[in-house]
Design a protein around this motif. Structure first.
Motif, short mmCIF file in Angstrom:
data_model
loop_
_atom_site.label_atom_id
_atom_site.label_comp_id
_atom_site.label_asym_id
_atom_site.label_seq_id
_atom_site.Cartn_x
_atom_site.Cartn_y
_atom_site.Cartn_z
N TYR A 238 0.82 -1.21 0.00
CA TYR A 238 0.00 0.00 0.00
C TYR A 238 0.86 1.26 0.00
CZ TYR A 238 -4.97 -0.64 -0.23
OH TYR A 238 -6.23 -0.85 -0.71
N SER A 239 1.97 1.22 0.69
CA SER A 239 2.86 2.39 0.71
C SER A 239 3.44 2.63 -0.68
CB SER A 239 3.99 2.17 1.71
OG SER A 239 3.49 2.10 3.03
N PHE A 240 3.81 1.56 -1.37
CA PHE A 240 4.34 1.68 -2.72
C PHE A 240 3.27 2.21 -3.67
CE2 PHE A 240 5.63 0.02 -6.89
CZ PHE A 240 6.94 0.47 -6.93
N ARG A 241 2.07 1.68 -3.52
CA ARG A 241 0.94 2.13 -4.34
C ARG A 241 0.67 3.61 -4.12
NH1 ARG A 241 -3.92 4.44 -2.17
NH2 ARG A 241 -5.68 3.99 -3.55
N SER A 242 0.74 4.07 -2.85
CA SER A 242 0.48 5.47 -2.52
C SER A 242 1.54 6.39 -3.12
CB SER A 242 0.44 5.65 -1.00
OG SER A 242 -0.66 4.95 -0.46
N LYS A 243 2.79 5.95 -3.15
CA LYS A 243 3.85 6.75 -3.77
C LYS A 243 3.55 6.99 -5.24
CE LYS A 243 7.78 5.56 -0.80
NZ LYS A 243 9.12 4.90 -0.76
N ILE A 244 3.06 5.95 -5.92
CA ILE A 244 2.73 6.10 -7.35
C ILE A 244 1.56 7.07 -7.52
CG2 ILE A 244 1.91 4.91 -9.42
CD1 ILE A 244 3.27 2.39 -8.38
N VAL A 245 0.48 6.84 -6.76
CA VAL A 245 -0.75 7.63 -6.90
C VAL A 245 -0.50 9.11 -6.60
CG1 VAL A 245 -3.05 8.02 -5.93
CG2 VAL A 245 -2.30 5.69 -6.45
N HIS A 246 0.32 9.38 -5.59
CA HIS A 246 0.52 10.76 -5.13
C HIS A 246 1.78 11.41 -5.69
CE1 HIS A 246 -2.89 10.27 -2.52
NE2 HIS A 246 -2.33 9.23 -1.93
N GLY A 247 2.37 10.78 -6.70
CA GLY A 247 3.51 11.38 -7.37
C GLY A 247 4.77 11.46 -6.53
N LYS A 248 4.97 10.49 -5.63
CA LYS A 248 6.12 10.50 -4.74
C LYS A 248 7.16 9.44 -5.10
CE LYS A 248 4.22 13.73 -2.26
NZ LYS A 248 4.74 15.12 -2.34
N LEU A 249 6.91 8.68 -6.15
CA LEU A 249 7.85 7.63 -6.54
C LEU A 249 8.85 8.19 -7.55
CD1 LEU A 249 8.49 4.56 -6.22
CD2 LEU A 249 7.17 4.22 -8.33
N ASN A 250 10.13 8.04 -7.27
CA ASN A 250 11.17 8.51 -8.20
C ASN A 250 11.32 7.54 -9.35
OD1 ASN A 250 11.64 10.63 -6.42
ND2 ASN A 250 13.26 9.55 -5.34
N LEU A 251 10.33 7.55 -10.21
CA LEU A 251 10.29 6.57 -11.31
C LEU A 251 11.29 6.93 -12.40
CD1 LEU A 251 8.67 4.06 -12.17
CD2 LEU A 251 7.14 5.58 -13.42
N TYR A 252 11.91 5.92 -12.97
CA TYR A 252 12.84 6.16 -14.07
C TYR A 252 12.08 6.52 -15.34
CZ TYR A 252 11.72 1.17 -14.35
OH TYR A 252 11.06 -0.03 -14.36
#
Length: 309
Positions: A238-252
């Motif tokens: 859920y934490s990983f999912r939330s990072k994606i949804v809220h724009g907090k994941l440093n995606l390549y």
């Protein structure tokens, strides 16, 4: 009758090969009737699916045709697309039956013997996270039990809106999210899995994590995954999912070329582990539904408060 034929270049497990060689599945379609789909193999890497659709289906009863758009010409195009969708249906059924046991690397569709170049996608491939999960080195691979493909298709036949464009039941909605997971292999797949899981298990969005943990606990023995570990897996997912949804994941970036950098390796490991757990959770739910021949997961929920001693 219109003869529809698919020639599929595939990779397939022995488990599925033995079940799909020279077998017929009958699927009822509301506007067409009962259709037989005959599966056979040209060789170990090439599957053939044949079906015959009636031109006089009731869906065309009130249609208006002219010299160009004749009934026969329109029927060929519509049924080609219907048949194309059915290939995707069978692919998903095989994936549910034997995760990572079936993929299609090329799709060719013929209508009355003529090659039709148009297909929705040329390939349907195993998501990487599923292959990672079923690898015998993965400690949770033992939780993936294969299901006879006949049982999967029979269960899907009872899930009426599986065959519709837009599903209405919570299970049908979940399966459509599950479809996207299998058709869009990328970093966003974690979201599709989360939505598939929530559609099945969550009735109160304020307590999503707790409901998912509690309901998965019902399906997974303590000996297989202890409560502390399961809670941590759900929280991480859920934490990983939330990072994606809220724009907090440093995606390549999508055009990534330096895929051996430390940052990318760490992110890839996180994506794979969380997707693998999300997939495991959805697959365990589907497995239990198919095994018990139920089409919705309805739980009796109790919230109990106790004073600390």
């Amino acid at each position: 009758m219109i003869h529809l034929q698919a020639i599929l270049t595939i990779r397939i497990s022995d488990f599925l090969y033995k079940q799909l060689n020279n077998v017929t599945f009958n699927i009822h379609m509301n506007e067409v009737g009962d259709i037989d789909y005959y599966f056979s193999f040209i060789d170990e890497k090439t599957m053939q699916i044949d079906a015959h659709y009636p031109i006089d289906a009731k869906r065309f009863e009130n249609s208006v045709f002219d010299e160009v758009f004749t009934k026969e010409a329109c029927t060929r195009v519509i049924y080609r697309d219907e048949f194309n969708v059915m290939i995707h249906n069978f692919y998903l059924a095989c994936q549910i039956s034997d995760p990572a046991g079936f993929e299609i690397t090329n799709i060719k569709i013929l209508v009355d013997g003529y090659d039709k170049k148009f297909v929705f996608t040329k390939s349907l491939l195993n998501p990487f996270s599923v292959g990672n999960l079923v690898d015998e080195k993965n400690p949770f691979s033992r939780l993936i039990d294969r299901i006879h493909v006949n049982s999967v298709i029979d269960w899907l036949k009872g899930q009426k809106d599986f065959w519709k464009e837009v599903a209405q039941s919570k299970t049908g909605i979940s399966i459509n999210y599950f479809r996207y997971f299998h058709e869009e292999n990328g970093p966003m797949n974690c979201l599709w899995l989360c939505m598939a899981l929530e559609a099945l298990l969550v009735t109160n969005q304020n307590f999503s994590r707790n409901q998912i943990y509690g309901k998965l606990r019902y399906f997974i023995d303590e000996e297989e995954i202890d409560s502390k570990t399961l809670q941590k897996l759900v929280d991480n997912f859920y934490s990983f999912r939330s990072k994606i949804v809220h724009g907090k994941l440093n995606l390549y970036r999508p055009t990534m070329i330096h895929n051996a950098t430390k940052e990318v390796d760490i992110l890839e490991d996180s994506i794979t582990s969380n997707e693998s757990f999300g997939y495991l959770a959805v697959r365990i739910c589907l497995y239990n539904m198919i095994k018990n021949n139920i089409h919705n997961l309805d739980f009796e929920e109790e919230i109990i408060y106790k004073l600390k001693q």
